[in-house]
Design an enzyme around this catalytic site. Sequence first.
Site, PDB file in Angstrom:
ATOM      1  N   CYS A  91      81.132  20.008 -29.710  1.00  0.00           N
ATOM      2  CA  CYS A  91      79.874  20.532 -29.732  1.00  0.00           C
ATOM      3  C   CYS A  91      78.827  21.230 -28.815  1.00  0.00           C
ATOM      4  O   CYS A  91      78.287  22.045 -29.353  1.00  0.00           O
ATOM      5  CB  CYS A  91      79.069  19.329 -30.588  1.00  0.00           C
ATOM      6  SG  CYS A  91      79.822  19.000 -32.296  1.00  0.00           S
ATOM      7  N   GLY A 379      81.603  15.295 -28.988  1.00  0.00           N
ATOM      8  CA  GLY A 379      83.458  14.578 -30.308  1.00  0.00           C
ATOM      9  C   GLY A 379      84.368  13.822 -28.943  1.00  0.00           C
ATOM     10  O   GLY A 379      83.702  14.646 -27.452  1.00  0.00           O
TER      11      GLY A 379
END
Length: 391
Positions: A91, A379
């Site tokens: 992200c 992540g």
Amino acid sequence: MTDAVIVDIVRTPSGKGKPGGALHPVHPVDLFAGVISALIERNDLDPALVEDVIGGCVQQVGDQALNIARVAALTAGLPIEVPGTTIDRQCGSSQQAAHFAAQGVIAGAYDVVIAGGVESMSRVPMGTSPTGGAPFAPLAARFPSLPHQGIGAELLAARGKFDREALDAFAAESHRRAAATQAAGGFDREIVPVALPDGGVHAVDETVRGSTTAEGLGGLKPAFADPRFAERYPEIDWSITPGNSSPLTDGASAALIMSAEKAEALGLTPRARFHAFSVVGSDPEVMLSGPIPATHKVLARAGLRADDIDAFEVNEAFASVPMAWAAEFDVDPARLNPRGGAIALGHPLGASGTRLLATLVNHLEQTGGRYGLQTMCEGNGMANGTVIERL
């Protein structure tokens, strides 16, 4: 030491990340090429001066495969001599792209670089794999059973003692702030309208719902309730819903980054400078707690305290993430995501880093603030932190 400055920064409006969303008809290459072209045109820049295009993208398959940053640079009409590279920090991919660009300028490797990112979640859904492989299988020896990020969000909520009502109230406030900023024209300078194949134009964030209330969100069912995890994590109360999570989103964003000297030579006025950077790893089981150590680290590197920062952008992947961060730093809630966050404005994965940065730069300019800090969970348990100074 050479200062790395932001001369300009733009983003597309958000589109719902599903078929039927406003940006679904637009190829992600065109989304990214559009913001690159806008930077060139808005600043009357000779595109041959761009020395690299660094782009973030998480799902680098399908329409987003084979180095989308290079393909977008060519599609935008940049000279063939301008290279491009695509990175994946989950992200935080475009936040990391901005770091690499700015660090390259500071090191003397670049004078002019474009950093940004793109994600079309409607065309390339999360988890898409060209082979159907199992990328985490080799980790089993060290981490026998890593849960997905929804469980990480539930763990943050449970361990922070954030109940369902508090999570929904935070989400509703995100929509309220975003809708108020939208109505006041606060996003206008950062948004580049997107031409659609049918001849229309998409110019307004599609994911903002100004009518959202905590009471309305209270009727939604938990998104991740799973008996496989209930026994393993008995503390979880199953409070994370689609309403207090960021929506699937399409979008792109990009920043024009230069050395201060080059900007002056070109007669361009820098809007902000990069003040400090951090990147950390964090517990991959909880996965989403990284913004806390990333913030501690970047503040230490900047020689600043949280009280010195005028505005914070902490990505709202789930409401529990900025709420856990806020519990750690105890800052004025009005300074945290003051224009709403990803719950309202969307989270187009690879584009979110420079989207947050665009909103932060514009907020500091429109309010007279000096320092801004952005951070986001990533992540596999990571986070970036960035401190900028408005000029």
